[in-house]
Design a protein around this motif. Structure first.
Motif, PDB file in Angstrom:
ATOM      1  N   ALA A 149       0.751  -1.283  -0.021  1.00 44.42           N
ATOM      2  CA  ALA A 149       0.003  -0.018  -0.005  1.00 44.42           C
ATOM      3  C   ALA A 149       0.977   1.412  -0.224  1.00 44.42           C
ATOM      4  O   ALA A 149       0.194   2.365   0.245  1.00 44.42           O
ATOM      5  CB  ALA A 149      -0.775   0.024   1.110  1.00 44.42           C
ATOM      6  N   GLY A 150       2.156   1.248  -0.236  1.00 40.44           N
ATOM      7  CA  GLY A 150       3.036   2.388  -0.180  1.00 40.44           C
ATOM      8  C   GLY A 150       2.530   3.402  -1.156  1.00 40.44           C
ATOM      9  O   GLY A 150       3.173   4.550  -0.696  1.00 40.44           O
ATOM     10  N   ASN A 151       1.817   3.006  -2.364  1.00 38.49           N
ATOM     11  CA  ASN A 151       1.522   4.266  -3.150  1.00 38.49           C
ATOM     12  C   ASN A 151      -0.125   4.395  -2.931  1.00 38.49           C
ATOM     13  O   ASN A 151      -0.279   5.229  -3.886  1.00 38.49           O
ATOM     14  CB  ASN A 151       1.986   3.635  -4.654  1.00 38.49           C
ATOM     15  CG  ASN A 151       1.018   2.353  -4.885  1.00 38.49           C
ATOM     16  OD1 ASN A 151       0.620   1.859  -4.116  1.00 38.49           O
ATOM     17  ND2 ASN A 151       1.176   2.221  -6.078  1.00 38.49           N
ATOM     18  N   LEU A 152      -0.686   4.029  -2.027  1.00 38.85           N
ATOM     19  CA  LEU A 152      -2.040   4.345  -1.877  1.00 38.85           C
ATOM     20  C   LEU A 152      -2.171   5.676  -1.132  1.00 38.85           C
ATOM     21  O   LEU A 152      -1.479   5.978  -0.291  1.00 38.85           O
ATOM     22  CB  LEU A 152      -2.892   3.351  -1.107  1.00 38.85           C
ATOM     23  CG  LEU A 152      -2.778   1.948  -1.852  1.00 38.85           C
ATOM     24  CD1 LEU A 152      -3.541   0.872  -0.765  1.00 38.85           C
ATOM     25  CD2 LEU A 152      -3.475   2.057  -3.091  1.00 38.85           C
ATOM     26  N   ALA A 153      -3.475   6.347  -1.251  1.00 37.57           N
ATOM     27  CA  ALA A 153      -3.748   7.488  -0.596  1.00 37.57           C
ATOM     28  C   ALA A 153      -3.681   7.321   0.881  1.00 37.57           C
ATOM     29  O   ALA A 153      -3.992   6.362   1.460  1.00 37.57           O
ATOM     30  CB  ALA A 153      -5.066   7.885  -0.968  1.00 37.57           C
ATOM     31  N   GLN A 154      -3.178   8.295   1.544  1.00 35.42           N
ATOM     32  CA  GLN A 154      -3.049   8.470   3.036  1.00 35.42           C
ATOM     33  C   GLN A 154      -2.070   7.453   3.471  1.00 35.42           C
ATOM     34  O   GLN A 154      -1.984   7.132   4.828  1.00 35.42           O
ATOM     35  CB  GLN A 154      -4.546   8.213   3.714  1.00 35.42           C
ATOM     36  CG  GLN A 154      -5.482   9.161   3.214  1.00 35.42           C
ATOM     37  CD  GLN A 154      -5.150  10.544   3.829  1.00 35.42           C
ATOM     38  OE1 GLN A 154      -4.691  10.915   4.575  1.00 35.42           O
ATOM     39  NE2 GLN A 154      -6.013  11.456   3.025  1.00 35.42           N
ATOM     40  N   PHE A 155      -1.145   6.946   2.816  1.00 32.57           N
ATOM     41  CA  PHE A 155      -0.014   5.928   3.459  1.00 32.57           C
ATOM     42  C   PHE A 155       0.689   6.651   4.362  1.00 32.57           C
ATOM     43  O   PHE A 155       0.890   5.954   5.637  1.00 32.57           O
ATOM     44  CB  PHE A 155       0.783   5.426   2.263  1.00 32.57           C
ATOM     45  CG  PHE A 155       2.013   4.788   2.984  1.00 32.57           C
ATOM     46  CD1 PHE A 155       1.670   3.386   3.172  1.00 32.57           C
ATOM     47  CD2 PHE A 155       3.191   5.127   3.043  1.00 32.57           C
ATOM     48  CE1 PHE A 155       2.619   2.608   3.674  1.00 32.57           C
ATOM     49  CE2 PHE A 155       4.303   4.315   3.581  1.00 32.57           C
ATOM     50  CZ  PHE A 155       3.845   3.023   3.923  1.00 32.57           C
ATOM     51  N   GLU A 156       1.351   7.704   4.225  1.00 30.08           N
ATOM     52  CA  GLU A 156       2.255   8.550   5.210  1.00 30.08           C
ATOM     53  C   GLU A 156       1.415   8.550   6.608  1.00 30.08           C
ATOM     54  O   GLU A 156       1.981   8.485   7.638  1.00 30.08           O
ATOM     55  CB  GLU A 156       2.640   9.862   4.878  1.00 30.08           C
ATOM     56  CG  GLU A 156       3.897   9.449   3.518  1.00 30.08           C
ATOM     57  CD  GLU A 156       4.881   8.768   4.110  1.00 30.08           C
ATOM     58  OE1 GLU A 156       5.450   9.134   4.806  1.00 30.08           O
ATOM     59  OE2 GLU A 156       5.393   8.122   3.243  1.00 30.08           O
ATOM     60  N   GLU A 157       0.334   9.430   6.456  1.00 30.54           N
ATOM     61  CA  GLU A 157      -0.413   9.655   7.508  1.00 30.54           C
ATOM     62  C   GLU A 157      -0.990   8.349   8.261  1.00 30.54           C
ATOM     63  O   GLU A 157      -0.932   8.317   9.691  1.00 30.54           O
ATOM     64  CB  GLU A 157      -1.865  10.261   7.282  1.00 30.54           C
ATOM     65  CG  GLU A 157      -1.843  11.777   6.955  1.00 30.54           C
ATOM     66  CD  GLU A 157      -1.123  12.597   8.209  1.00 30.54           C
ATOM     67  OE1 GLU A 157      -1.578  12.245   9.203  1.00 30.54           O
ATOM     68  OE2 GLU A 157       0.067  13.218   7.825  1.00 30.54           O
ATOM     69  N   ALA A 158      -1.184   7.305   7.427  1.00 31.07           N
ATOM     70  CA  ALA A 158      -1.708   5.989   8.284  1.00 31.07           C
ATOM     71  C   ALA A 158      -0.517   5.213   8.947  1.00 31.07           C
ATOM     72  O   ALA A 158      -0.677   4.767   9.969  1.00 31.07           O
ATOM     73  CB  ALA A 158      -2.274   5.003   7.059  1.00 31.07           C
ATOM     74  N   SER A 159       0.550   5.617   8.204  1.00 34.65           N
ATOM     75  CA  SER A 159       1.857   5.121   9.042  1.00 34.65           C
ATOM     76  C   SER A 159       2.104   5.548  10.297  1.00 34.65           C
ATOM     77  O   SER A 159       2.345   5.257  11.479  1.00 34.65           O
ATOM     78  CB  SER A 159       3.154   5.172   8.178  1.00 34.65           C
ATOM     79  OG  SER A 159       3.092   4.289   6.913  1.00 34.65           O
ATOM     80  N   ARG A 160       1.955   7.147  10.309  1.00 35.40           N
ATOM     81  CA  ARG A 160       2.015   7.936  11.500  1.00 35.40           C
ATOM     82  C   ARG A 160       0.870   7.483  12.542  1.00 35.40           C
ATOM     83  O   ARG A 160       1.274   7.207  13.716  1.00 35.40           O
ATOM     84  CB  ARG A 160       1.891   9.319  11.403  1.00 35.40           C
ATOM     85  CG  ARG A 160       3.167  10.107  10.586  1.00 35.40           C
ATOM     86  CD  ARG A 160       2.949  11.446  10.363  1.00 35.40           C
ATOM     87  NE  ARG A 160       3.934  11.900   9.356  1.00 35.40           N
ATOM     88  CZ  ARG A 160       3.677  12.311   8.329  1.00 35.40           C
ATOM     89  NH1 ARG A 160       2.548  11.948   7.602  1.00 35.40           N
ATOM     90  NH2 ARG A 160       4.653  12.798   7.406  1.00 35.40           N
ATOM     91  N   ALA A 161      -0.335   7.229  12.261  1.00 32.56           N
ATOM     92  CA  ALA A 161      -1.198   6.716  13.110  1.00 32.56           C
ATOM     93  C   ALA A 161      -1.000   5.347  13.736  1.00 32.56           C
ATOM     94  O   ALA A 161      -1.044   5.241  14.928  1.00 32.56           O
ATOM     95  CB  ALA A 161      -2.602   6.669  12.409  1.00 32.56           C
ATOM     96  N   LEU A 162      -0.330   4.443  12.774  1.00 28.86           N
ATOM     97  CA  LEU A 162      -0.094   3.013  13.185  1.00 28.86           C
ATOM     98  C   LEU A 162       1.150   3.139  14.240  1.00 28.86           C
ATOM     99  O   LEU A 162       0.824   2.526  15.294  1.00 28.86           O
ATOM    100  CB  LEU A 162       0.583   2.164  12.055  1.00 28.86           C
ATOM    101  CG  LEU A 162       0.790   0.824  12.185  1.00 28.86           C
ATOM    102  CD1 LEU A 162      -0.142  -0.090  12.690  1.00 28.86           C
ATOM    103  CD2 LEU A 162       1.703   0.396  10.957  1.00 28.86           C
ATOM    104  N   PHE A 163       1.945   4.038  13.918  1.00 28.01           N
ATOM    105  CA  PHE A 163       3.136   4.034  14.914  1.00 28.01           C
ATOM    106  C   PHE A 163       2.730   4.871  16.297  1.00 28.01           C
ATOM    107  O   PHE A 163       3.388   4.865  17.269  1.00 28.01           O
ATOM    108  CB  PHE A 163       4.485   4.665  14.423  1.00 28.01           C
ATOM    109  CG  PHE A 163       5.218   3.674  13.530  1.00 28.01           C
ATOM    110  CD1 PHE A 163       6.047   2.585  14.257  1.00 28.01           C
ATOM    111  CD2 PHE A 163       4.883   3.570  12.304  1.00 28.01           C
ATOM    112  CE1 PHE A 163       6.607   1.543  13.573  1.00 28.01           C
ATOM    113  CE2 PHE A 163       5.503   2.629  11.442  1.00 28.01           C
ATOM    114  CZ  PHE A 163       6.265   1.505  12.109  1.00 28.01           C
TER     115      PHE A 163
END
Length: 194
Positions: A149-163
């Motif tokens: 999912a690295g190229n899907l929308a909201q990937f960076e924000e989702a990563s921040r929320a995960l961590f």
């Protein structure tokens, strides 16, 4: 505990289960040039390659060498005479570098340094077990997520929320992602936590 794997063809989950089961299903699926098949180890979220050449028995034999069955740490010792170490229990000799005062303390412990170190490690694992499992689950979800999912929308924000361990925000950010990918990420990240 048996290792589980999950295979994806494009954005669709094909199969999840033990290595042999996954390998045989993947072997039988018709390859599509536009959708690669990727197999992931669920415990780490990392992709892994299985050698699917030859017959089913050959594939399973190679997998048995690559992914040995889990060792039962609580198994009763064998009545067979044994040499140095405890290879049937998976004991592996490695080098440990410590200060002299640490070696003195370890040497004075009942059973010696090896027994004392094993006890210390087991105690630390019990004390931080939940945090370690949560970190491993989060890391596995992130590794899988980066690949699929690295190229899907909201990937960076989702990563921040995960961590940040913000489950509500995380699941909201990935809600529009392909269902099989989204569901697998949530399973990896949160299956051990209710």
């Amino acid at each position: 505990m048996q290792k589980n794997f999950t295979a994806f063809q494009g954005q669709r989950r094909l199969v999840s289960g033990p290595a042999g089961e996954v390998a045989l299903v993947v072997k039988r699926v018709a390859p599509r040039p536009d959708e690669a098949i990727i197999i992931f180890e669920d415990a780490t979220g990392r992709s892994i390659d299985f050698d699917l050449r030859g017959g089913d028995r050959e594939v399973l034999a190679r997998l048995a060498k690559l992914i040995p069955p889990p060792v039962d740490e609580e198994a009763a010792p064998s009545a067979e005479p044994r040499g140095r170490g405890r290879p049937k229990l998976g004991v592996v000799a490695r080098e440990v570098t410590l200060l002299p005062r640490h070696w003195e303390w370890l040497g004075a412990q009942p059973g010696g340094a090896s027994v004392a170190l094993r006890k210390l490690v087991d105690e630390a694992r019990r004390a931080s077990g939940d945090k370690d499992r949560e970190r491993q689950a989060r890391d596995a979800a992130y590794h899988f997520m980066s690949t699929m999912a690295g190229n899907l929308a909201q990937f960076e924000e989702a990563s921040r929320a995960l961590f940040a361990d913000d489950r509500r925000r995380f699941t909201g950010l990935i809600a529009d992602w392909p269902a099989d990918i989204r569901d697998h990420i949530v399973k990896l990240a949160y299956s051990d936590r209710a």
